[in-house]
Design a protein around this motif. Sequence first.
Motif, PDB file in Angstrom:
ATOM      1  N   TYR A   1       0.839  -1.189   0.000  1.00 47.63           N
ATOM      2  CA  TYR A   1       0.000   0.000   0.000  1.00 47.63           C
ATOM      3  C   TYR A   1       0.880   1.248   0.000  1.00 47.63           C
ATOM      4  CZ  TYR A   1      -3.820  -3.078   1.559  1.00 47.63           C
ATOM      5  OH  TYR A   1      -4.751  -4.081   1.661  1.00 47.63           O
TER       6      TYR A   1
ATOM      7  N   TRP B   1      -4.373   4.421   3.994  1.00 53.41           N
ATOM      8  CA  TRP B   1      -5.097   3.171   3.781  1.00 53.41           C
ATOM      9  C   TRP B   1      -5.345   2.462   5.099  1.00 53.41           C
ATOM     10  CZ3 TRP B   1      -2.383  -0.904   5.792  1.00 53.41           C
ATOM     11  CH2 TRP B   1      -1.002  -0.708   5.961  1.00 53.41           C
ATOM     12  N   LYS B   2      -6.189   1.466   5.061  1.00 52.53           N
ATOM     13  CA  LYS B   2      -6.353   0.542   6.175  1.00 52.53           C
ATOM     14  C   LYS B   2      -6.724  -0.823   5.610  1.00 52.53           C
ATOM     15  CE  LYS B   2     -11.274   1.389   7.107  1.00 52.53           C
ATOM     16  NZ  LYS B   2     -12.268   1.881   8.076  1.00 52.53           N
ATOM     17  N   THR B   3      -6.412  -1.863   6.352  1.00 46.83           N
ATOM     18  CA  THR B   3      -6.751  -3.215   5.926  1.00 46.83           C
ATOM     19  C   THR B   3      -6.990  -4.068   7.162  1.00 46.83           C
ATOM     20  OG1 THR B   3      -6.087  -5.072   4.503  1.00 46.83           O
ATOM     21  CG2 THR B   3      -4.379  -4.103   5.878  1.00 46.83           C
ATOM     22  N   SER B   4      -7.730  -5.173   6.999  1.00 48.84           N
ATOM     23  CA  SER B   4      -8.061  -6.043   8.116  1.00 48.84           C
ATOM     24  C   SER B   4      -8.488  -7.411   7.594  1.00 48.84           C
ATOM     25  CB  SER B   4      -9.192  -5.433   8.957  1.00 48.84           C
ATOM     26  OG  SER B   4      -9.580  -6.314   9.999  1.00 48.84           O
TER      27      SER B   4
ATOM     28  N   TYR C   1      -7.450  -3.401  12.645  1.00 47.64           N
ATOM     29  CA  TYR C   1      -7.079  -2.935  11.311  1.00 47.64           C
ATOM     30  C   TYR C   1      -5.647  -2.421  11.352  1.00 47.64           C
ATOM     31  CZ  TYR C   1      -9.049   1.294  13.485  1.00 47.64           C
ATOM     32  OH  TYR C   1      -9.360   2.302  14.365  1.00 47.64           O
TER      33      TYR C   1
ATOM     34  N   SER D   1      -2.876   0.225   9.519  1.00 50.12           N
ATOM     35  CA  SER D   1      -2.861   1.501   8.805  1.00 50.12           C
ATOM     36  C   SER D   1      -1.513   2.178   9.035  1.00 50.12           C
ATOM     37  CB  SER D   1      -3.991   2.408   9.312  1.00 50.12           C
ATOM     38  OG  SER D   1      -3.897   3.699   8.731  1.00 50.12           O
TER      39      SER D   1
ATOM     40  N   ARG E   1     -10.142   1.878   2.348  1.00 54.40           N
ATOM     41  CA  ARG E   1      -9.616   0.573   1.975  1.00 54.40           C
ATOM     42  C   ARG E   1      -9.202   0.633   0.510  1.00 54.40           C
ATOM     43  NH1 ARG E   1     -10.716  -3.687   5.500  1.00 54.40           N
ATOM     44  NH2 ARG E   1     -12.142  -3.172   7.214  1.00 54.40           N
ATOM     45  N   ARG E   2      -7.987   0.260   0.233  1.00 52.95           N
ATOM     46  CA  ARG E   2      -7.469   0.344  -1.132  1.00 52.95           C
ATOM     47  C   ARG E   2      -7.038  -1.027  -1.627  1.00 52.95           C
ATOM     48  NH1 ARG E   2      -6.731   5.672  -2.344  1.00 52.95           N
ATOM     49  NH2 ARG E   2      -6.395   7.138  -0.614  1.00 52.95           N
ATOM     50  N   SER E   3      -6.939  -1.137  -2.932  1.00 48.30           N
ATOM     51  CA  SER E   3      -6.424  -2.376  -3.518  1.00 48.30           C
ATOM     52  C   SER E   3      -4.909  -2.397  -3.390  1.00 48.30           C
ATOM     53  CB  SER E   3      -6.813  -2.462  -5.000  1.00 48.30           C
ATOM     54  OG  SER E   3      -8.218  -2.489  -5.151  1.00 48.30           O
TER      55      SER E   3
END
Length: 310
Positions: free
Chosen positions: A29, A33-36, A81, A83, A96-98
């Motif tokens: 990333y 952004w954030k992801t989980s 999450y 980030s 949320r990004r790819s």
Amino acid sequence: MSSPRNDRLIHWLLGSLELESTLFHLGQYCGSWKTSTSGLARAGFHVVLHGECWLHLPQEGVSHPLQSGDAVIFLRDVVHYLSPLADPLAAAQAPRRSMAPVDTSLPGSVALACGFFSFRSQLNRVFLGSFPDYVVISRSGEKLSETRPLFDLILTEAQAGGEEPSPLISRLVDLLFFYAIRHLCQRREVSDGLWALLARPEFAPLLEAIIADPGRDWTVQTMAELAHMSRATFFKRFAQACGASPSHLLLQIRMRVASQLIEEGLSLSRTAEKVGYQSDAAFSRAFKKSTGVLPGAYRRAQQQRQLQAA
């Protein structure tokens, strides 16, 4: 925990988990952004391959800084999450990004390997016991320093490129999981189950004996004598350490051994005898009580899985 006896028990217990790791996404990333991996009722993991970010656990009000070579392993589904933002509120509002392909030359990028753990065995609540919800592995910390070569190998595989991620990444994460489990047990951070008993030297010889000879007539008195305790003292200390009665744990060990014997192709009648049952019907009832399926159905499912894997 470093004795040959405990090493044998550790290997048996780890094998009983029948762990399967699945790589959910691999990449990097940039920007905000954030992801989980939470919300799917599954255990999971995040491995930081490059860069720096934060792990936020909003329900606990806790945040952990993570950097290249760190990892977090969730033993159960926990709201969280990741980030690059240190402030939890700002991070929660990040998009949320790819993921993009891993390219560690890009400044400010964070590369991650994220995925899930699953356990084929039905006995894992007893075998895992009450472990912490998660464990953070720091590359710069002293604990779990033996896992550092695994991070280097994971990064090497991640950077190998190709349309499909390397299948070796999941296998390397398996090893990371096993090291984390053993570490928690050695630190006595598990409150009950087989691992808690293993951490108690007065019970380790008994566990080894039951695993080696599950078909023996294991009465509570027999177990107490092997542990060099009176029956009453043994029952009390066992229940306090394990969170279950001796007979319940004996059942779980026997059915785990039975599962392994069935997978190896032993007949159901012979398997029943090996784990202490003279009646096929009694064995079938015990097996279903522990695993949720009858032994015949379990064998057919294993055969089908082997055919699919071939």
